[in-house]
Design a protein around this motif. Sequence first.
Motif, short mmCIF file in Angstrom:
data_model
loop_
_atom_site.label_atom_id
_atom_site.label_comp_id
_atom_site.label_asym_id
_atom_site.label_seq_id
_atom_site.Cartn_x
_atom_site.Cartn_y
_atom_site.Cartn_z
N PHE A 20 0.82 -1.22 0.00
CA PHE A 20 0.00 0.00 0.00
C PHE A 20 0.85 1.27 0.00
CE2 PHE A 20 0.87 1.17 4.36
CZ PHE A 20 1.23 -0.03 4.93
N VAL A 21 0.19 2.40 -0.33
CA VAL A 21 0.87 3.69 -0.33
C VAL A 21 0.25 4.56 0.76
CG1 VAL A 21 1.38 5.75 -1.71
CG2 VAL A 21 1.16 3.52 -2.82
N THR A 22 1.08 5.29 1.49
CA THR A 22 0.57 6.20 2.51
C THR A 22 0.33 7.56 1.87
OG1 THR A 22 1.92 5.07 4.14
CG2 THR A 22 1.03 7.21 4.78
N ASP A 23 -0.86 8.10 2.13
CA ASP A 23 -1.19 9.40 1.57
C ASP A 23 -0.76 10.46 2.58
OD1 ASP A 23 -2.14 11.41 0.09
OD2 ASP A 23 -4.26 11.02 0.49
N ILE A 24 0.36 11.07 2.34
CA ILE A 24 0.86 12.08 3.28
C ILE A 24 1.60 13.15 2.49
CG2 ILE A 24 3.05 10.86 3.71
CD1 ILE A 24 2.63 11.73 6.71
N ASP A 25 1.49 14.38 2.97
CA ASP A 25 2.21 15.48 2.31
C ASP A 25 3.69 15.21 2.36
OD1 ASP A 25 0.32 17.04 1.31
OD2 ASP A 25 0.31 18.53 2.95
N THR A 26 4.32 15.34 1.21
CA THR A 26 5.73 15.01 1.16
C THR A 26 6.52 16.15 0.55
OG1 THR A 26 5.12 12.69 0.87
CG2 THR A 26 7.37 13.28 0.31
N ASP A 27 7.63 16.41 1.17
CA ASP A 27 8.53 17.45 0.69
C ASP A 27 9.49 16.78 -0.30
OD1 ASP A 27 10.20 19.57 0.34
OD2 ASP A 27 11.15 19.40 2.32
N ILE A 28 9.43 17.22 -1.55
CA ILE A 28 10.19 16.54 -2.60
C ILE A 28 11.14 17.50 -3.30
CG2 ILE A 28 9.94 15.50 -4.91
CD1 ILE A 28 7.43 14.14 -3.91
N VAL A 29 12.35 17.03 -3.54
CA VAL A 29 13.31 17.79 -4.34
C VAL A 29 13.13 17.30 -5.79
CG1 VAL A 29 15.78 17.88 -4.86
CG2 VAL A 29 14.97 18.28 -2.53
N PRO A 30 13.16 18.22 -6.77
CA PRO A 30 12.93 17.79 -8.16
C PRO A 30 13.83 16.64 -8.58
CG PRO A 30 13.11 20.17 -8.02
CD PRO A 30 13.39 19.65 -6.66
N LYS A 31 13.32 15.85 -9.53
CA LYS A 31 14.05 14.70 -10.06
C LYS A 31 15.44 15.07 -10.52
CE LYS A 31 10.43 11.78 -12.00
NZ LYS A 31 9.78 11.35 -13.24
N GLY A 32 16.32 14.09 -10.50
CA GLY A 32 17.63 14.27 -11.12
C GLY A 32 18.73 14.54 -10.12
N ILE A 33 19.95 14.32 -10.57
CA ILE A 33 21.11 14.53 -9.70
C ILE A 33 22.06 15.53 -10.34
CG2 ILE A 33 22.24 12.43 -10.66
CD1 ILE A 33 23.59 12.13 -7.87
N ASN A 34 22.46 16.53 -9.55
CA ASN A 34 23.48 17.51 -9.96
C ASN A 34 23.93 18.24 -8.70
OD1 ASN A 34 21.53 19.61 -9.38
ND2 ASN A 34 20.56 19.03 -11.33
N GLU A 35 24.85 19.13 -8.84
CA GLU A 35 25.40 19.81 -7.67
C GLU A 35 24.33 20.57 -6.91
OE1 GLU A 35 29.58 21.28 -8.53
OE2 GLU A 35 28.89 22.65 -6.95
N THR A 36 23.42 21.19 -7.65
CA THR A 36 22.37 21.97 -6.99
C THR A 36 21.51 21.09 -6.08
OG1 THR A 36 22.31 23.16 -9.09
CG2 THR A 36 20.60 23.70 -7.47
N VAL A 37 21.16 19.92 -6.60
CA VAL A 37 20.34 19.00 -5.81
C VAL A 37 21.09 18.59 -4.53
CG1 VAL A 37 19.42 16.64 -5.76
CG2 VAL A 37 18.88 18.13 -7.68
N ILE A 38 22.36 18.30 -4.68
CA ILE A 38 23.14 17.88 -3.52
C ILE A 38 23.23 19.01 -2.49
CG2 ILE A 38 25.45 17.16 -2.75
CD1 ILE A 38 25.61 15.65 -5.50
N ARG A 39 23.45 20.22 -2.98
CA ARG A 39 23.49 21.37 -2.06
C ARG A 39 22.15 21.55 -1.36
NH1 ARG A 39 27.92 24.63 -2.42
NH2 ARG A 39 29.28 24.19 -4.18
N LEU A 40 21.09 21.32 -2.12
CA LEU A 40 19.75 21.47 -1.58
C LEU A 40 19.48 20.45 -0.46
CD1 LEU A 40 17.29 23.25 -2.13
CD2 LEU A 40 16.44 21.49 -3.68
N ILE A 41 19.88 19.20 -0.73
CA ILE A 41 19.69 18.15 0.28
C ILE A 41 20.46 18.53 1.55
CG2 ILE A 41 20.25 15.74 0.88
CD1 ILE A 41 19.74 15.02 -2.08
N SER A 42 21.69 18.93 1.36
CA SER A 42 22.55 19.27 2.49
C SER A 42 21.96 20.45 3.27
CB SER A 42 23.96 19.60 1.98
OG SER A 42 24.83 19.72 3.07
#
Lengths: 481, 257
Positions: A20-42
């Motif tokens: 099953f899938v849980t229906d919950i608000d999720t904070d998502i970073v856009p698809k894909g990997i690059n330096e910006t995404v990594i900085r964002l995660i950090s």
Amino acid sequence: MKEELNTLEQTVSSDYKYGFVTDIDTDIVPKGINETVIRLISAKKNEPGWMLDWRLKAYTQWQKMEEPKWPNVTYPPINYQDIIYYAAPKQKEQLKGLDELDPELRRTFEKLGISLDEQKRLSGVAVDVVMDSVSVATSFKKQLSEIGVIFCSMSEAIQQHPDLVKKYMGSVVPMTDNYFAALNAAVFTDGSFCYIPKGVRCPMELSTYFRINTENSGQFERTLIIAEDDSYVSYLEGCTAPMRDENQLHAAVVELVALNKAEIKYSTVQNWYPGDKEGHGGIYNFVTKRGICLGERSKISWTQVETGSAITWKYPSVILKGDYSIGEFYSVALTNNHQQADTGTKMIHLGKNTKSRIVAKGISAGYSNNSYRGLVRASKWATNARNYSQCDSLLLGDKCGANTFPYIEVKNTTAIVEHEATTSKIGEDQLFYCRQRGIDTETAVALIVNGFAKEVMNQLPMEFAVEAQKLLAISLEGSVG
Amino acid sequence: MLSIKNIHATIEGKQILNGIDLDIKPGEVHAIMGPNGSGKSTLALVLAGRDGYEVTQGSATFSGKNLLEMPPEDRAREGLFLAFQYPVEIPGVSTTNFIKTAVNEKRKYRGEEPLDAVAFLKRLKEKMALVNIDQSLLSRSVNEGFSGGEKKRNEIFQMAMLEPKLAILDETDSGLDIDALRIVAKGVNQLRHKDRAILIITHYQRLLDYLTPDFVHVLYNGRIVRSGGKELALELEEKGYDFIKDELGLTADLQAE
Ligand SMILES: Nc1ncnc2c1ncn2[C@@H]1O[C@H](COP(=O)(O)OP(=O)(O)O)[C@@H](O)[C@H]1O
Ligand SMILES: [Mg+2]
């Protein structure tokens, strides 16, 4: 003969219970990997600079590396730009206690059989639950901290115990160890951290429950366990994911460090969504797990029961550095339908009088493919090193495959390495024999499979052995007659 | 107890049994003899319900129930036991655990509680003596690495543990030396009971020296061509199976005229 094929062909009728899938608000970073995404995660994790630098360095390395091609598995190319690298259920910034947990999350884990209620919880088991990219709750933290045991999420450890993290993270599995380890180092989001101080025997099982929820996301967690001199800890991880037609990537890293006379027992019951009967969907479980027996007379023991995932690629290993240290690997890998597994271990003997033991049991059914791959290396300093390996395969039907790839490298003449392997098959003859004695097909298969896996199951903590045994039976339900 | 009427059976479309009639009552010991390939094992497997052995005609009732409609496990639970000509090895499952499961599945079917460890062990000890089976054999995986004789003894041991209403022994004597044969025969003799029937399938007269049957049937080409008392076995031993063939040939010729 024809009849035999027909009955053995009928594959799994049982549904994956955790789909099953849980229906919950999720904070998502856009698809894909690059330096910006990594900085964002950090940044989202409010990490110190050294952590971000480490990630960026890993990312640079990863870009220069290639996906391994040697495992005995096949899958279409993975588009790394089509994966969500950060997805976190939205909840209050800082939970004061478990009571503040989102009720939807609480329900989710209750449905999975994980009660976060400390009172209701299996006594003697502390649990950290990780949903997608973050740890959402950890139980018994306070009680454990009273005896000096640190059990928390990796994110928290980076904030609260930076010295320990800096010292040990990447010390066992370097960021450049392999393609997936490098990817993990760049984008890892959470995981569990355990620290057992000198002389402490951790009074409860520590466990982490991993759950993937968000579509198109990958899970990249890191676990680090440090056992100081004369300490002991038993740790268990479990995992599940919703049923989806698309494959999802799980690329985790686990590092264990055992100091003088310390013992770490690490058990896994892996039940990621395996895909449907035709082989659509399921988790790609590409994991690097390694422990180092750094101290003398230390011991690391891996036990794994692998029933899930579309593809499993993992080799929980032990580096036996301390003299008289011991490494163990007990594994049951079950594949059904179109699942593929290439799993095993590496025992690297560096110290004198080091010992290792490998017991690997592969069970294949349906159209699945199950390979054991293991390396035993005795370096030239490993005087009197001993290894014993036992690899057994059990086949259900004749559309599935089993392979054994044992690699042995011995550089010290006093080292002794023993390897034994067997292959057996549950055929229609055996099932009929059982039925003639009044034992129906399902009971017969469970009897045979559990008998086959017994030696490994006996290694699991008691609370989980029964559950794991049921899991084996369920995973094979309907795979015969 | 067992009543078979006009059973015809095929394997992969090949006709093997051509109309068999047989009536077995509680307490009786029957022997079926016949040359290799005459269909003895096929008959045993048809009765036990082996997949792929298709009954195309005829009927069989066992204790008043339609045997042919039951799955093999229910036939077993109803009290039909087959000592296999070629017992199967089951790696990883200890003989004790296997037998315990079998005993308890049968009890469950009858609505009885499983045997507790003490009661089970008591029965185990009792029956072990019956067939001179060694304790160490029982802790090993079912039939794995057993010698031919040990496998056959294990079959009779299981029979003793399961206390069937009807036991079919398919060539239990083949491959046994004379001492092993005596032990097995002694075991079976002790299992003779007024409520239990035994169907001995054999190629040779040998076993019948120790286990006297009430009735002897000769199976040839998937048909029972002669039935008689125990003296029929001796006659066969003396004259060989050719005499049956000759006799049949003659009959056929006569009919043709
Ligand atoms: N699985 C099978 N497939 C095809 N033919 C078979 C099979 N089993 C037995 N037969 C044939 O059936 C006939 C009877 O065999 P069987 O019952 O084993 O004889 P017996 O036990 O009297 O020696 C033989 O001709 C044998 O070749
Ligand atoms: Mg035969």
